[in-house]
Design a protein around this motif. Sequence first.
Motif, short mmCIF file in Angstrom:
data_model
loop_
_atom_site.label_atom_id
_atom_site.label_comp_id
_atom_site.label_asym_id
_atom_site.label_seq_id
_atom_site.Cartn_x
_atom_site.Cartn_y
_atom_site.Cartn_z
N GLU A 59 49.08 20.39 -34.09
CA GLU A 59 49.31 20.24 -35.52
C GLU A 59 50.63 20.91 -35.88
N VAL A 60 51.19 20.54 -37.03
CA VAL A 60 52.47 21.06 -37.50
C VAL A 60 52.27 21.79 -38.82
N ASP A 61 52.82 23.03 -38.93
CA ASP A 61 52.67 23.77 -40.19
C ASP A 61 53.82 23.44 -41.14
N SER A 62 53.86 24.10 -42.27
CA SER A 62 54.84 23.77 -43.31
C SER A 62 56.26 24.13 -42.92
N THR A 63 56.42 24.97 -41.92
CA THR A 63 57.76 25.36 -41.47
C THR A 63 58.28 24.48 -40.34
N GLY A 64 57.44 23.55 -39.86
CA GLY A 64 57.82 22.69 -38.76
C GLY A 64 57.40 23.21 -37.40
N LYS A 65 56.73 24.36 -37.38
CA LYS A 65 56.28 24.94 -36.11
C LYS A 65 55.06 24.17 -35.60
N LEU A 66 55.02 23.93 -34.29
CA LEU A 66 53.91 23.23 -33.66
C LEU A 66 52.86 24.23 -33.20
N TRP A 67 51.60 23.90 -33.46
CA TRP A 67 50.49 24.73 -33.03
C TRP A 67 49.58 23.92 -32.11
N PHE A 68 49.02 24.58 -31.11
CA PHE A 68 48.16 23.90 -30.14
C PHE A 68 47.08 24.86 -29.67
N ASN A 69 46.03 24.30 -29.08
CA ASN A 69 44.93 25.12 -28.55
C ASN A 69 44.80 24.92 -27.04
N ASP A 70 44.14 25.87 -26.39
CA ASP A 70 43.94 25.82 -24.94
C ASP A 70 42.49 25.42 -24.68
N TYR A 71 42.32 24.22 -24.17
CA TYR A 71 40.98 23.62 -24.09
C TYR A 71 40.09 24.25 -23.03
N ILE A 72 40.62 24.50 -21.84
CA ILE A 72 39.74 24.87 -20.73
C ILE A 72 39.96 26.29 -20.21
N SER A 73 40.58 27.16 -20.99
CA SER A 73 40.78 28.52 -20.52
C SER A 73 39.51 29.36 -20.70
N LYS A 74 39.37 30.38 -19.85
CA LYS A 74 38.27 31.33 -20.02
C LYS A 74 38.50 32.21 -21.23
N ARG A 122 47.08 24.36 -46.36
CA ARG A 122 48.32 24.46 -47.13
C ARG A 122 48.92 25.86 -47.10
N ASP A 123 48.13 26.86 -46.71
CA ASP A 123 48.62 28.23 -46.58
C ASP A 123 49.02 28.56 -45.14
N ASP A 124 49.12 27.54 -44.32
CA ASP A 124 49.46 27.69 -42.89
C ASP A 124 48.44 28.53 -42.13
N VAL A 125 47.20 28.48 -42.58
CA VAL A 125 46.10 29.05 -41.82
C VAL A 125 45.64 28.00 -40.81
N VAL A 126 45.49 28.41 -39.55
CA VAL A 126 45.08 27.51 -38.48
C VAL A 126 43.56 27.58 -38.35
N TRP A 127 42.92 26.40 -38.43
CA TRP A 127 41.48 26.30 -38.28
C TRP A 127 41.17 25.49 -37.02
#
Length: 222
Positions: free
Chosen positions: A8-23, A63-68
Amino acid sequence: GMYPHSIEVDSTGKLWFNDYISKQERIGSIDPVNGKLELFDMPSAGLTPAQGLPLLYGLQIDRDDVVWGTMLAANKLFRFDSKDKTARLFDMPSPNSGPRRPGIAPDGSVWIPEFNTGTVTRFDPQSETFERHEFGLSSLGLYDVAVDQKSGHVWAAASLGSAMLRLDPKTGQKDVFPFPTEPGYPRHIAIDPNNGDVWTTLSSMPDADPKIVRIELSGGTN
């Protein structure tokens, strides 16, 4: 060294991602301006090796750039404040519900599809409470949720039910839109902000013809 499962992309253009299979439950960000990569550990869901990995699944940014995001196997919703870098976990209200890809409503609430129960659940960030909306069948396999930002209607992909579902949170009205082809395994959902058309993809797994589908509503979002 990661399996980035959602982006996903926040309001500043930064990309966010999650790690699916990590311990260790982790999310990360990439700043496309300077290429800076950051990784952040989430609070542990506390699963034992016998219980498997937490499986970070869906990701959304409000909209507050909180990652859910959701933890599929751990049965949790997580919140990460991208400004102060604090994180919290919330237990889903039903055990083994299988939370997958959530959506964010115009009021900031988080809507979560419960894959194992056929229920769409609303989380209120202000009161930190859940409200569940059952569609009647636990076998629907709800995969993704998207919220129409104009009407507030909540759409869910029934990946095992060959249908799209719609909920009007204001009235409680529930509608089912079955696909003309069977089987159909809908995955991701996108809503056209101009006319309210709903788009989804039908997966080829386990055995079906992959398709792109549009639901065109008479009169748009109204």
